[in-house]
Design a protein around this motif. Structure first.
Motif, PDB file in Angstrom:
ATOM      1  N   PHE A   6      68.031  21.631  41.809  1.00 55.13           N
ATOM      2  CA  PHE A   6      68.246  21.030  42.769  1.00 55.13           C
ATOM      3  C   PHE A   6      68.616  21.854  44.254  1.00 55.13           C
ATOM      4  O   PHE A   6      69.346  22.752  44.055  1.00 55.13           O
ATOM      5  CB  PHE A   6      69.615  20.037  42.580  1.00 55.13           C
ATOM      6  N   ASP A   7      67.675  21.348  45.000  1.00 53.50           N
ATOM      7  CA  ASP A   7      68.415  21.886  46.460  1.00 53.50           C
ATOM      8  C   ASP A   7      69.557  21.338  46.618  1.00 53.50           C
ATOM      9  O   ASP A   7      70.060  20.342  45.927  1.00 53.50           O
ATOM     10  CB  ASP A   7      67.191  21.628  47.393  1.00 53.50           C
ATOM     11  N   LYS A   8      70.531  21.704  47.790  1.00 49.77           N
ATOM     12  CA  LYS A   8      71.637  21.235  47.864  1.00 49.77           C
ATOM     13  C   LYS A   8      71.688  20.458  48.973  1.00 49.77           C
ATOM     14  O   LYS A   8      71.801  19.101  48.931  1.00 49.77           O
ATOM     15  CB  LYS A   8      72.740  22.430  48.216  1.00 49.77           C
ATOM     16  N   ASP A   9      71.543  21.115  50.304  1.00 48.68           N
ATOM     17  CA  ASP A   9      71.557  20.276  51.574  1.00 48.68           C
ATOM     18  C   ASP A   9      70.328  19.221  51.591  1.00 48.68           C
ATOM     19  O   ASP A   9      69.245  19.809  51.728  1.00 48.68           O
ATOM     20  CB  ASP A   9      71.603  21.265  52.849  1.00 48.68           C
ATOM     21  N   GLY A  10      70.542  18.063  51.913  1.00 46.26           N
ATOM     22  CA  GLY A  10      69.543  17.319  51.989  1.00 46.26           C
ATOM     23  C   GLY A  10      68.965  16.658  50.871  1.00 46.26           C
ATOM     24  O   GLY A  10      68.247  15.605  50.618  1.00 46.26           O
ATOM     25  N   THR A  11      69.531  17.204  49.722  1.00 44.69           N
ATOM     26  CA  THR A  11      69.292  16.607  48.344  1.00 44.69           C
ATOM     27  C   THR A  11      70.375  16.165  47.575  1.00 44.69           C
ATOM     28  O   THR A  11      70.407  15.057  47.126  1.00 44.69           O
ATOM     29  CB  THR A  11      68.466  17.813  47.406  1.00 44.69           C
ATOM     30  N   LEU A  12      71.204  17.065  47.273  1.00 42.70           N
ATOM     31  CA  LEU A  12      72.600  16.508  46.620  1.00 42.70           C
ATOM     32  C   LEU A  12      73.728  15.894  47.591  1.00 42.70           C
ATOM     33  O   LEU A  12      74.252  14.992  47.257  1.00 42.70           O
ATOM     34  CB  LEU A  12      73.304  17.647  45.919  1.00 42.70           C
ATOM     35  N   ILE A  13      73.434  16.173  48.978  1.00 39.64           N
ATOM     36  CA  ILE A  13      74.227  15.912  50.040  1.00 39.64           C
ATOM     37  C   ILE A  13      73.187  15.503  50.912  1.00 39.64           C
ATOM     38  O   ILE A  13      72.171  16.225  51.155  1.00 39.64           O
ATOM     39  CB  ILE A  13      75.315  16.900  50.400  1.00 39.64           C
ATOM     40  N   TYR A  14      73.774  14.636  51.744  1.00 35.41           N
ATOM     41  CA  TYR A  14      72.781  14.377  52.941  1.00 35.41           C
ATOM     42  C   TYR A  14      72.749  15.416  53.987  1.00 35.41           C
ATOM     43  O   TYR A  14      73.668  16.349  53.927  1.00 35.41           O
ATOM     44  CB  TYR A  14      73.431  13.131  53.930  1.00 35.41           C
ATOM     45  N   PHE A  15      71.720  15.827  54.853  1.00 38.94           N
ATOM     46  CA  PHE A  15      71.521  16.810  55.440  1.00 38.94           C
ATOM     47  C   PHE A  15      72.841  17.343  56.286  1.00 38.94           C
ATOM     48  O   PHE A  15      73.172  16.398  56.910  1.00 38.94           O
ATOM     49  CB  PHE A  15      70.330  17.046  56.175  1.00 38.94           C
ATOM     50  N   ASP A  16      73.442  18.537  56.085  1.00 41.72           N
ATOM     51  CA  ASP A  16      74.691  18.849  56.567  1.00 41.72           C
ATOM     52  C   ASP A  16      73.861  19.233  58.167  1.00 41.72           C
ATOM     53  O   ASP A  16      73.369  20.273  58.233  1.00 41.72           O
ATOM     54  CB  ASP A  16      75.046  20.044  55.862  1.00 41.72           C
ATOM     55  N   LYS A  17      74.816  18.602  59.136  1.00 38.40           N
ATOM     56  CA  LYS A  17      74.461  18.542  60.546  1.00 38.40           C
ATOM     57  C   LYS A  17      75.002  20.159  60.907  1.00 38.40           C
ATOM     58  O   LYS A  17      74.459  20.440  62.157  1.00 38.40           O
ATOM     59  CB  LYS A  17      75.223  17.457  61.121  1.00 38.40           C
ATOM     60  N   SER A  18      75.925  20.635  60.362  1.00 41.60           N
ATOM     61  CA  SER A  18      76.354  22.130  60.835  1.00 41.60           C
ATOM     62  C   SER A  18      75.263  22.986  60.636  1.00 41.60           C
ATOM     63  O   SER A  18      75.023  24.018  61.412  1.00 41.60           O
ATOM     64  CB  SER A  18      77.461  22.403  59.882  1.00 41.60           C
ATOM     65  N   TRP A  19      74.329  22.822  59.788  1.00 43.74           N
ATOM     66  CA  TRP A  19      72.773  23.601  59.685  1.00 43.74           C
ATOM     67  C   TRP A  19      72.056  23.420  61.025  1.00 43.74           C
ATOM     68  O   TRP A  19      71.578  24.557  61.871  1.00 43.74           O
ATOM     69  CB  TRP A  19      72.040  23.502  58.829  1.00 43.74           C
ATOM     70  N   MET A  20      72.094  22.344  61.813  1.00 43.97           N
ATOM     71  CA  MET A  20      71.535  22.171  62.911  1.00 43.97           C
ATOM     72  C   MET A  20      72.199  22.901  64.235  1.00 43.97           C
ATOM     73  O   MET A  20      71.714  23.176  64.948  1.00 43.97           O
ATOM     74  CB  MET A  20      71.313  20.599  63.549  1.00 43.97           C
ATOM     75  N   LYS A  21      73.594  22.828  64.104  1.00 39.56           N
ATOM     76  CA  LYS A  21      74.436  23.471  65.117  1.00 39.56           C
ATOM     77  C   LYS A  21      74.071  24.970  65.100  1.00 39.56           C
ATOM     78  O   LYS A  21      73.970  25.645  65.907  1.00 39.56           O
ATOM     79  CB  LYS A  21      76.121  23.119  64.781  1.00 39.56           C
ATOM     80  N   ILE A  22      74.046  25.533  63.696  1.00 45.12           N
ATOM     81  CA  ILE A  22      73.503  26.929  63.493  1.00 45.12           C
ATOM     82  C   ILE A  22      72.162  27.191  64.127  1.00 45.12           C
ATOM     83  O   ILE A  22      72.091  28.174  64.972  1.00 45.12           O
ATOM     84  CB  ILE A  22      73.853  27.364  62.343  1.00 45.12           C
ATOM     85  N   GLY A  23      71.293  26.467  63.727  1.00 41.66           N
ATOM     86  CA  GLY A  23      69.998  26.383  64.446  1.00 41.66           C
ATOM     87  C   GLY A  23      70.037  26.569  65.964  1.00 41.66           C
ATOM     88  O   GLY A  23      69.216  27.353  66.552  1.00 41.66           O
ATOM     89  N   LEU A  24      70.629  25.592  66.572  1.00 40.85           N
ATOM     90  CA  LEU A  24      70.541  25.506  67.986  1.00 40.85           C
ATOM     91  C   LEU A  24      71.360  26.731  68.482  1.00 40.85           C
ATOM     92  O   LEU A  24      70.968  27.397  69.560  1.00 40.85           O
ATOM     93  CB  LEU A  24      71.371  24.625  68.449  1.00 40.85           C
ATOM     94  N   GLN A  25      72.506  27.139  67.854  1.00 47.76           N
ATOM     95  CA  GLN A  25      73.195  28.324  68.300  1.00 47.76           C
ATOM     96  C   GLN A  25      72.391  29.835  68.353  1.00 47.76           C
ATOM     97  O   GLN A  25      72.315  30.448  69.128  1.00 47.76           O
ATOM     98  CB  GLN A  25      74.421  28.575  67.477  1.00 47.76           C
TER      99      GLN A  25
END
Length: 230
Positions: A6-25
């Motif tokens: 299993f992938d984790k983010d977006g698969t076991l859990i709903y996609f973690d918005k903290s990843w989007m914050k990292i991407g923007l930063q």
């Protein structure tokens, strides 16, 4: 099937918005650090998939591997910025505060799979720090026989070598392994590694039209039980 990865983010859990914050930063830091070499910052943001302060679905910053993001940075800056990007990305990942909103029913699904004798693994682009935090919060460590995370300079999905820890440690053939993930890199990993089953879920960042190489596209990871029953 003997193993289900299993992938984790977006698969076991709903996609973690903290990843989007990292991407923007990461994009902001890149454009600030190399602003002297970038003629049009607005166009650079748009080409990376950032519009009005939001990462757009289907763009390199939404679902691309780090190598793809770095290639885009290098092209925009007109120089090799890979060392800076790798180091800055790892720093941001290590500093992030994760969110762990479980996909409904996933705990029971994992319990059922374990009871039926399947070996389970996580293959994620998150760091060991992030995975350890996830396991501590969810207490899901009891389910998983193998954890593959991504550290600095390690191979990443969709490179099939990311699955070497599985094939080096366990006597299992690729055709007896399934992978479940929410984006094209997860599915491409399964293709590149010649896995027996590739399942795409719609609980993450992947768009349905990007997931057409999967054997199945389903609403969420709980559907894996129905698929392997067939």
């Amino acid at each position: 099937m003997e193993w289900i990865l299993f992938d984790k983010d977006g698969t076991l859990i709903y996609f973690d918005k903290s990843w989007m914050k990292i991407g923007l930063q990461l994009v902001d830091d890149f454009l600030t650090t190399y602003k002297a070499d970038i003629t049009d910052v607005d166009t650079a943001y748009e080409s990376l998939g950032v519009i009005d302060g939001e990462i757009q679905p289907g763009t390199v910053m939404a679902s691309g591997a780090l190598d793809e993001m770095i290639d885009a940075f290098c092209e925009i800056a007109g120089q090799d910025v890979s060392t800076w990007a790798q180091q800055r990305s790892q720093t941001l990942v290590d500093q992030r505060v994760p969110e762990n909103e479980l996909v409904e029913g996933i705990e029971q699904t994992l319990e059922t799979l374990k009871q039926r004798g399947y070996k389970l693994g996580i293959v994620t682009s998150d760091s060991k720090i992030g995975v350890d935090q996830f396991l501590e919060v969810t207490k899901f460590d009891r389910f998983f026989d193998l954890i593959i995370s991504t550290e600095a300079d390690a191979v990443e999905k969709p490179n099939p070598e990311v699955l070497n820890p599985l094939f080096y440690r366990y006597d299992v053939k690729p055709e007896n392994v399934a992978i479940v993930g929410d984006n094209a890199n997860d599915i491409q990993t399964g293709i590149n590694a010649k896995l027996g089953l590739k399942v795409a879920v719609l609980t993450g960042v992947g768009l349905k039209e990007e997931l057409t190489q999967a054997d199945y596209i389903v609403d969420n990871a709980n559907e894996i039980i129905n698929l392997i029953n067939r």
